[in-house]
Design a protein around this motif. Structure first.
Motif, PDB file in Angstrom:
ATOM      1  N   THR A 136       0.820  -1.208   0.000  1.00 18.17           N
ATOM      2  CA  THR A 136       0.000   0.000   0.000  1.00 18.17           C
ATOM      3  C   THR A 136       0.851   1.253   0.000  1.00 18.17           C
ATOM      4  O   THR A 136       0.458   2.262  -0.567  1.00 18.17           O
ATOM      5  N   ASP A 137       2.028   1.183   0.605  1.00 17.85           N
ATOM      6  CA  ASP A 137       2.913   2.335   0.666  1.00 17.85           C
ATOM      7  C   ASP A 137       4.059   2.124  -0.322  1.00 17.85           C
ATOM      8  O   ASP A 137       5.022   1.424  -0.051  1.00 17.85           O
ATOM      9  N   PHE A 138       3.931   2.712  -1.526  1.00 13.78           N
ATOM     10  CA  PHE A 138       4.923   2.509  -2.571  1.00 13.78           C
ATOM     11  C   PHE A 138       6.183   3.338  -2.351  1.00 13.78           C
ATOM     12  O   PHE A 138       7.186   3.125  -3.022  1.00 13.78           O
ATOM     13  N   SER A 139       6.161   4.299  -1.457  1.00 12.62           N
ATOM     14  CA  SER A 139       7.332   5.141  -1.237  1.00 12.62           C
ATOM     15  C   SER A 139       8.376   4.455  -0.364  1.00 12.62           C
ATOM     16  O   SER A 139       9.546   4.816  -0.386  1.00 12.62           O
ATOM     17  N   GLU A 140       7.972   3.471   0.393  1.00 12.74           N
ATOM     18  CA  GLU A 140       8.887   2.776   1.294  1.00 12.74           C
ATOM     19  C   GLU A 140       9.684   1.726   0.517  1.00 12.74           C
ATOM     20  O   GLU A 140       9.135   0.939  -0.249  1.00 12.74           O
ATOM     21  N   PHE A 141      11.009   1.727   0.695  1.00 18.04           N
ATOM     22  CA  PHE A 141      11.869   0.752   0.026  1.00 18.04           C
ATOM     23  C   PHE A 141      11.706  -0.584   0.720  1.00 18.04           C
ATOM     24  O   PHE A 141      11.835  -0.697   1.923  1.00 18.04           O
ATOM     25  N   GLY A 142      11.418  -1.589  -0.027  1.00 18.05           N
ATOM     26  CA  GLY A 142      11.241  -2.912   0.551  1.00 18.05           C
ATOM     27  C   GLY A 142      11.232  -3.970  -0.523  1.00 18.05           C
ATOM     28  O   GLY A 142      11.875  -3.835  -1.568  1.00 18.05           O
ATOM     29  N   VAL A 143      10.467  -5.011  -0.256  1.00 20.29           N
ATOM     30  CA  VAL A 143      10.404  -6.146  -1.170  1.00 20.29           C
ATOM     31  C   VAL A 143       9.838  -5.727  -2.525  1.00 20.29           C
ATOM     32  O   VAL A 143      10.302  -6.165  -3.573  1.00 20.29           O
ATOM     33  N   PHE A 144       8.854  -4.847  -2.505  1.00 18.05           N
ATOM     34  CA  PHE A 144       8.243  -4.394  -3.752  1.00 18.05           C
ATOM     35  C   PHE A 144       9.271  -3.699  -4.647  1.00 18.05           C
ATOM     36  O   PHE A 144       9.310  -3.924  -5.857  1.00 18.05           O
ATOM     37  N   SER A 145      10.110  -2.891  -4.058  1.00 22.78           N
ATOM     38  CA  SER A 145      11.141  -2.187  -4.826  1.00 22.78           C
ATOM     39  C   SER A 145      12.159  -3.158  -5.410  1.00 22.78           C
ATOM     40  O   SER A 145      12.604  -2.988  -6.547  1.00 22.78           O
ATOM     41  N   VAL A 146      12.519  -4.175  -4.659  1.00 20.88           N
ATOM     42  CA  VAL A 146      13.476  -5.168  -5.141  1.00 20.88           C
ATOM     43  C   VAL A 146      12.871  -5.958  -6.298  1.00 20.88           C
ATOM     44  O   VAL A 146      13.528  -6.192  -7.320  1.00 20.88           O
ATOM     45  N   VAL A 147      11.619  -6.360  -6.157  1.00 21.34           N
ATOM     46  CA  VAL A 147      10.938  -7.094  -7.225  1.00 21.34           C
ATOM     47  C   VAL A 147      10.834  -6.228  -8.478  1.00 21.34           C
ATOM     48  O   VAL A 147      11.056  -6.701  -9.599  1.00 21.34           O
ATOM     49  N   CYS A 148      10.509  -4.967  -8.306  1.00 23.67           N
ATOM     50  CA  CYS A 148      10.426  -4.049  -9.457  1.00 23.67           C
ATOM     51  C   CYS A 148      11.789  -3.870 -10.118  1.00 23.67           C
ATOM     52  O   CYS A 148      11.882  -3.844 -11.351  1.00 23.67           O
ATOM     53  N   ALA A 149      12.837  -3.750  -9.337  1.00 21.32           N
ATOM     54  CA  ALA A 149      14.183  -3.591  -9.893  1.00 21.32           C
ATOM     55  C   ALA A 149      14.598  -4.829 -10.684  1.00 21.32           C
ATOM     56  O   ALA A 149      15.170  -4.721 -11.781  1.00 21.32           O
ATOM     57  N   ILE A 150      14.315  -6.002 -10.147  1.00 21.65           N
ATOM     58  CA  ILE A 150      14.645  -7.245 -10.847  1.00 21.65           C
ATOM     59  C   ILE A 150      13.867  -7.345 -12.154  1.00 21.65           C
ATOM     60  O   ILE A 150      14.417  -7.718 -13.188  1.00 21.65           O
ATOM     61  N   SER A 151      12.591  -6.992 -12.115  1.00 19.90           N
ATOM     62  CA  SER A 151      11.788  -7.074 -13.340  1.00 19.90           C
ATOM     63  C   SER A 151      12.242  -6.047 -14.375  1.00 19.90           C
ATOM     64  O   SER A 151      12.228  -6.321 -15.575  1.00 19.90           O
ATOM     65  N   VAL A 152      12.670  -4.876 -13.943  1.00 18.64           N
ATOM     66  CA  VAL A 152      13.179  -3.870 -14.886  1.00 18.64           C
ATOM     67  C   VAL A 152      14.479  -4.348 -15.528  1.00 18.64           C
ATOM     68  O   VAL A 152      14.670  -4.223 -16.748  1.00 18.64           O
ATOM     69  N   LEU A 153      15.388  -4.922 -14.743  1.00 22.57           N
ATOM     70  CA  LEU A 153      16.644  -5.434 -15.292  1.00 22.57           C
ATOM     71  C   LEU A 153      16.400  -6.583 -16.272  1.00 22.57           C
ATOM     72  O   LEU A 153      17.030  -6.651 -17.332  1.00 22.57           O
ATOM     73  N   ALA A 154      15.475  -7.472 -15.917  1.00 24.46           N
ATOM     74  CA  ALA A 154      15.137  -8.578 -16.816  1.00 24.46           C
ATOM     75  C   ALA A 154      14.496  -8.050 -18.100  1.00 24.46           C
ATOM     76  O   ALA A 154      14.764  -8.563 -19.194  1.00 24.46           O
ATOM     77  N   SER A 155      13.684  -7.032 -17.979  1.00 21.02           N
ATOM     78  CA  SER A 155      13.053  -6.431 -19.164  1.00 21.02           C
ATOM     79  C   SER A 155      14.082  -5.772 -20.072  1.00 21.02           C
ATOM     80  O   SER A 155      14.001  -5.877 -21.302  1.00 21.02           O
ATOM     81  N   ILE A 156      15.055  -5.090 -19.482  1.00 18.05           N
ATOM     82  CA  ILE A 156      16.117  -4.457 -20.278  1.00 18.05           C
ATOM     83  C   ILE A 156      16.918  -5.517 -21.036  1.00 18.05           C
ATOM     84  O   ILE A 156      17.226  -5.355 -22.219  1.00 18.05           O
ATOM     85  N   LEU A 157      17.242  -6.614 -20.375  1.00 19.09           N
ATOM     86  CA  LEU A 157      17.969  -7.695 -21.041  1.00 19.09           C
ATOM     87  C   LEU A 157      17.136  -8.307 -22.156  1.00 19.09           C
ATOM     88  O   LEU A 157      17.646  -8.581 -23.248  1.00 19.09           O
ATOM     89  N   LEU A 158      15.841  -8.486 -21.916  1.00 19.31           N
ATOM     90  CA  LEU A 158      14.951  -9.042 -22.936  1.00 19.31           C
ATOM     91  C   LEU A 158      14.854  -8.116 -24.143  1.00 19.31           C
ATOM     92  O   LEU A 158      14.921  -8.566 -25.297  1.00 19.31           O
ATOM     93  N   VAL A 159      14.724  -6.829 -23.906  1.00 19.35           N
ATOM     94  CA  VAL A 159      14.641  -5.866 -25.009  1.00 19.35           C
ATOM     95  C   VAL A 159      15.954  -5.816 -25.787  1.00 19.35           C
ATOM     96  O   VAL A 159      15.952  -5.742 -27.023  1.00 19.35           O
TER      97      VAL A 159
END
Length: 118
Positions: free
Chosen positions: A33-56
């Protein structure tokens, strides 16, 4: 036969879809619910962004000649048949037949230089 890059593209696509599904279920469930707090959600988003960059980057280099794209050193886009024939040719060029005579010659030169100094 397909190239390692096409296999990796399929793997990354499935991985990104799984991360997207898990993240969307967690958001709908109210766990994030709180997207501003760094946590598991941020790590998952970072991993998905890196995987997306590699895929592209793999998809962008699909039509280019092998060896001319930055990801070729990590993940080969060369077809498996072409890779096998290239590796067999390299193995034949670096033939191991003359290795023992080269080693003996090097050892002989070393011993001659060592004993000539004495």
């Amino acid at each position: 036969m397909e190239s390692p890059a096409s296999r990796m593209s399929r793997l990354l696509s499935g991985f990104i879809l799984c991360l997207l599904a898990v993240t969307s279920i967690a958001v709908v469930d109210g766990r994030f619910t709180d997207f501003s707090e760094f946590g598991v959600f941020s790590v998952v988003c970072a991993i998905s962004v890196l995987a997306s960059i590699l895929l592209v980057s793999l998809a962008a280099g699909r039509g280019k000649e092998h060896g001319r794209w930055p990801t070729d050193s990590m993940i080969s886009r060369e077809a498996e048949d072409a890779m096998i024939s290239r590796l067999e040719k390299e193995r034949d060029e670096a033939s191991m037949q003359g290795l023992s005579s080269k080693w003996a010659r090097m050892e002989m030169e070393h011993l001659e230089s060592k004993h000539s100094e004495e």
